[in-house]
Design a protein around this motif. Structure first.
Motif, mmCIF file in Angstrom:
data_model
loop_
_atom_site.group_PDB
_atom_site.id
_atom_site.type_symbol
_atom_site.label_atom_id
_atom_site.label_comp_id
_atom_site.label_asym_id
_atom_site.label_seq_id
_atom_site.Cartn_x
_atom_site.Cartn_y
_atom_site.Cartn_z
ATOM 1 N N ASN A 131 0.788 -1.234 0.000
ATOM 2 C CA ASN A 131 0.000 0.000 0.000
ATOM 3 C C ASN A 131 0.822 1.286 0.000
ATOM 4 O O ASN A 131 0.245 2.368 0.120
ATOM 5 N N LEU A 132 2.129 1.206 -0.146
ATOM 6 C CA LEU A 132 2.956 2.412 -0.074
ATOM 7 C C LEU A 132 3.109 3.054 -1.444
ATOM 8 O O LEU A 132 3.554 2.417 -2.404
ATOM 9 N N ALA A 133 2.760 4.329 -1.534
ATOM 10 C CA ALA A 133 2.923 5.061 -2.788
ATOM 11 C C ALA A 133 4.384 5.342 -3.088
ATOM 12 O O ALA A 133 4.736 5.697 -4.214
ATOM 13 N N SER A 134 5.258 5.206 -2.088
ATOM 14 C CA SER A 134 6.678 5.487 -2.290
ATOM 15 C C SER A 134 7.435 4.301 -2.879
ATOM 16 O O SER A 134 8.661 4.369 -3.036
ATOM 17 N N VAL A 135 6.746 3.209 -3.200
ATOM 18 C CA VAL A 135 7.375 2.069 -3.865
ATOM 19 C C VAL A 135 7.292 2.283 -5.370
ATOM 20 O O VAL A 135 6.206 2.464 -5.922
ATOM 21 N N THR A 136 8.435 2.284 -6.027
ATOM 22 C CA THR A 136 8.491 2.482 -7.473
ATOM 23 C C THR A 136 9.306 1.366 -8.110
ATOM 24 O O THR A 136 10.012 0.619 -7.416
ATOM 25 N N SER A 137 9.241 1.269 -9.413
ATOM 26 C CA SER A 137 9.976 0.223 -10.128
ATOM 27 C C SER A 137 11.486 0.396 -9.960
ATOM 28 O O SER A 137 12.219 -0.588 -9.820
ATOM 29 N N ASP A 138 11.965 1.645 -9.983
ATOM 30 C CA ASP A 138 13.398 1.885 -9.801
ATOM 31 C C ASP A 138 13.851 1.472 -8.416
ATOM 32 O O ASP A 138 14.956 0.924 -8.241
ATOM 33 N N LEU A 139 13.021 1.718 -7.416
ATOM 34 C CA LEU A 139 13.364 1.325 -6.052
ATOM 35 C C LEU A 139 13.433 -0.194 -5.935
ATOM 36 O O LEU A 139 14.342 -0.741 -5.297
#
Length: 460
Positions: A131-139
């Protein structure tokens, strides 16, 4: 002051201190999964002795749940106003040259920076970022490639800023045949199942205005809540007749099916492909299903989204040919179950709950799942009974008049319950339509009709 020896002998023993209790590694390993990170870091800050004990014991941070971490939370106003400016991460003004992925991942990278600074990041083997919006593909790419991380099981369910195409490309690259020996470190990925709840509302005003490193470890905490240690004996949705087990958004054909196929045997997911049931049902698939599957990714099994439980066909009891049986089939054929095991072992992450007979005898646990195309007109959406190709083929049914009569509210054509329950060996029984409007005629439709036969009921 003189104290008699008898009084000293009869005095109650002092209680065991918390430090003595946690110094026992066996006790510590059983307690830590129940402690939120906020409590662990509170102990770390309480004294140097606790700090040394907790930070130097790798098992303490083997499983880290940041899904309710306020420090990794992206405020809602930033999700809709990315170009507005004026916000800060770590007391620095946002660089206008930042990419969108770098912008969103800023809070979570700050949390990882804290863990790295405390020399515990390498100990983390299970990482939950639901549920975290701060998770991205680059991360995610950094997590699986950077040597500083040692993540074996990763959960990124309902992370809205993950680019699915980039994630699929990353996973296929990790599982490529030419990959270096011993790679990837990642063994399990939770992505498809539905998280129980979100934790984004946990952000408080102090943290929002102070950045992710305002206090040493303070932003890493979660709300206190008990967390199961492992899969319990309660039946898991994958192993009970529960119907839909995968979010409906994955019910259509997509490139995820190719990704799961490419990663088979290397990375496990909280989803599996509909291979065994699909092979079993191929001769009797509905015409519309056959046409659709031939036009869209022919030769690749669809994703299994429906759980039918360990029991077989409602007519003859037969199981789909080759359906995985725990202890006999390869563990790659089983989906990841929730919650992840605290020991980070893949075999425990896919281990199904035990199954017992009425007299307490342990039975074989079998995984029977299917896609919606396999079960067209042969699966009851209420009781989840289903029929195999031998017991029921809607394309060859001689009782098409049943459909016309079922379309009338009177249901006057219905055979008696005794006739319906004669079993699959009865030729006339096989000719009758078994599923109408998603309900089996034998049980649920009759019950629905009887319950609604009165005034104001379903058929009234």
């Amino acid at each position: 002051m003189y104290i008699e020896d008898d009084y000293l002998d009869n005095s109650p023993p002092l209680p065991v201190s918390l430090l003595d209790l946690l110094s026992n590694s066996l006790v510590l390993d059983h307690i830590v999964p129940y402690l939120p990170l906020s409590s662990i870091f509170a102990l770390v800050r309480s004294s140097r002795v606790f700090r040394d004990l907790l930070l130097k014991t790798p098992s303490v941070f083997r499983s880290v749940d940041l899904s309710k971490c306020s420090g990794a939370y992206v405020p809602p106003d930033l999700l809709t106003g990315i170009d507005s400016g004026g916000h800060s991460w770590r007391a620095e003004r946002i660089d206008e040259n930042l990419t969108e992925d770098e912008f969103y991942a800023g809070p979570l990278r700050g949390v990882f920076w804290n863990l790295r600074r405390m020399h515990v990041l390498q100990s983390v083997q299970i990482l939950i970022l639901d549920n975290l919006a701060s998770v991205t593909s680059d991360l995610i790419s950094d997590i699986v490639f950077t040597p500083e991380y040692n993540i074996r099981i990763l959960s990124i369910r309902r992370c809205g800023n993950v680019n699915q195409a980039k994630l699929q490309q990353l996973l296929r690259h990790l599982c490529r045949p030419s990959r270096p020996e011993g790679t990837p470190r990642l063994q399990g990925l939770y992505y498809f199942s539905q998280p129980a709840s979100t934790g984004n509302h946990l952000l408080n005003d102090t943290t929002a205005s102070s950045g992710v490193t305002f206090l040493d470890g303070a932003q890493l905490g979660t709300i206190p809540c008990a967390k199961p240690l492992s899969n319990s004996a309660i039946t898991d949705p994958w192993y009970s007749p529960t119907g839909k087990v995968i979010d409906k958004g994955f019910g259509k054909r997509s490139s995820w099916e190719e990704t799961l196929q490419a990663c088979y045997g290397v990375i496990s997911f909280d989803a599996v492909l509909c291979t065994h049931m699909h092979t079993d049902m191929a001769p009797v698939l509905h015409a519309a299903s056959q046409d659709y599957l031939q036009e869209h990714k022919a030769g690749i099994a669809p994703m299994a989204t429906i759980s039918l439980g360990p029991d077989g066909c409602a007519g003859c009891g037969r199981h789909p040919q080759g359906a995985p049986v725990w202890g006999e089939s390869d563990i790659s054929e089983f989906p990841l179950l929730w919650p992840p095991p605290t020991n980070a072992k893949l075999i425990d992450a896919v281990r199904p709950p035990p199954r017992f007979s009425e007299n307490g005898k342990q039975l074989k646990q079998r995984l029977i799942v299917a896609c919606s195309w396999c079960l067209t007109n042969r699966h009851c959406e209420s009781c989840h009974r289903w029929w195999c190709a031998d017991c029921y083929n809607p394309k060859k049914s001689k009782k098409w008049s049943d459909m016309e009569r079922l379309s009338t509210l009177g249901l006057s054509y219905l055979p008696s319950l005794d006739e319906l329950r004669n079993g699959a060996g009865n030729d006339d029984y096989e000719e009758h339509i078994k599923v109408f409007n998603g309900l089996c005629v034998q049980n649920c439709l009759v019950a629905e009709y009887m319950a609604g036969a009165g005034e104001g009921g379903m058929w009234g």
